[in-house]
Design an enzyme around this catalytic site. Structure first.
Site, PDB file in Angstrom:
ATOM      1  CG  HIS A  36      40.464  20.168  24.427  1.00  0.00           C
ATOM      2  ND1 HIS A  36      39.813  19.149  23.785  1.00  0.00           N
ATOM      3  CD2 HIS A  36      40.931  19.636  25.594  1.00  0.00           C
ATOM      4  CE1 HIS A  36      39.880  18.051  24.516  1.00  0.00           C
ATOM      5  NE2 HIS A  36      40.557  18.321  25.617  1.00  0.00           N
ATOM      6  CD  GLU A 118      37.955  22.903  25.433  1.00  0.00           C
ATOM      7  OE1 GLU A 118      38.381  23.564  24.448  1.00  0.00           O
ATOM      8  OE2 GLU A 118      37.237  21.910  25.314  1.00  0.00           O
ATOM      9  CG  HIS A 157      40.312  17.189  21.232  1.00  0.00           C
ATOM     10  ND1 HIS A 157      39.100  17.821  21.153  1.00  0.00           N
ATOM     11  CD2 HIS A 157      40.034  15.918  21.585  1.00  0.00           C
ATOM     12  CE1 HIS A 157      38.130  16.963  21.446  1.00  0.00           C
ATOM     13  NE2 HIS A 157      38.671  15.798  21.703  1.00  0.00           N
ATOM     14  CG  ASP A 167      40.204  20.848  19.504  1.00  0.00           C
ATOM     15  OD1 ASP A 167      39.807  19.811  18.942  1.00  0.00           O
ATOM     16  OD2 ASP A 167      40.083  21.038  20.728  1.00  0.00           O
TER      17      ASP A 167
END
Length: 186
Positions: A36, A118, A157, A167
């Site tokens: 992400h 992330e 993602h 993303d």
């Protein structure tokens, strides 16, 4: 970088446990890695905002955008900051709330069987060398613990929530990550 013996935490990560997690249906069924990107406020880097969002401590009045997202209950297993700092929010054996409504290879509910990472970034802005290096070092550690995470099962993602999420975006250099993960150092 190593996993602790219980395979829940990385020794190289700073631990900031998020309440936004729950039990996986099967803690041994981990076979997907979802990449992400996040920046708070959008397009801005640094600051405490991502950690605060993942820990339900975001201040709605700190930025106008935060009023739109303060109600969200989200997390990821890991965050890789622009400088390569690694922060772990959720033990790997538990379900982080990162992918939302999602599907991969015909199987829905990706949070049940994935690890969410992330990157502090934005779809259209290049990611840093430190982030690629950290991610490339992390992948084989995770693959050794969960062999179902094959190269074909390391996705964005955007791949598990197409049309809803974009993303890590076009600025993410998948070939570069693959070359680093294979150890050729380019």
């Amino acid at each position: 970088m190593r996993l602790q013996a219980d395979r829940q935490w990385l020794d190289a990560a700073r631990r900031v446990e998020s309440p936004n997690q729950d039990a996986r249906p099967d803690p041994e069924d981990i076979s997907l890695l979802v990449i992400h990107s996040i920046s708070l406020p959008p397009g801005e880097f640094g600051g405490p905002w991502i950690e605060r969002l993942f820990c339900n401590r975001l201040e709605a009045d700190a930025h106008p955008y935060f009023r739109e997202i303060v109600h969200l209950r989200v997390s990821a297993h890991l965050l890789i900051r622009r400088d390569g700092e690694l922060i772990q929010f959720v033990p790997f054996t538990r379900r982080a709330w990162h992918a939302g409504a999602s599907c991969f290879g015909g199987r829905e509910a990706c949070n049940d069987y994935s690890i969410g990472i992330e990157l502090e970034g934005a779809d259209e802005q290049p990611y840093t060398g430190a982030q690629y290096q950290r991610l490339a070092a992390l992948i084989p550690v995770l693959q050794a613990a969960w062999p179902g995470i094959t190269p074909a099962r390391i996705v964005g993602h955007c791949d598990v929530a197409p049309g809803r999420k974009t993303d890590p975006g076009p600025a993410f250099d998948w070939p570069h990550l693959a070359s680093l993960a294979q150890g050729d150092g380019t």
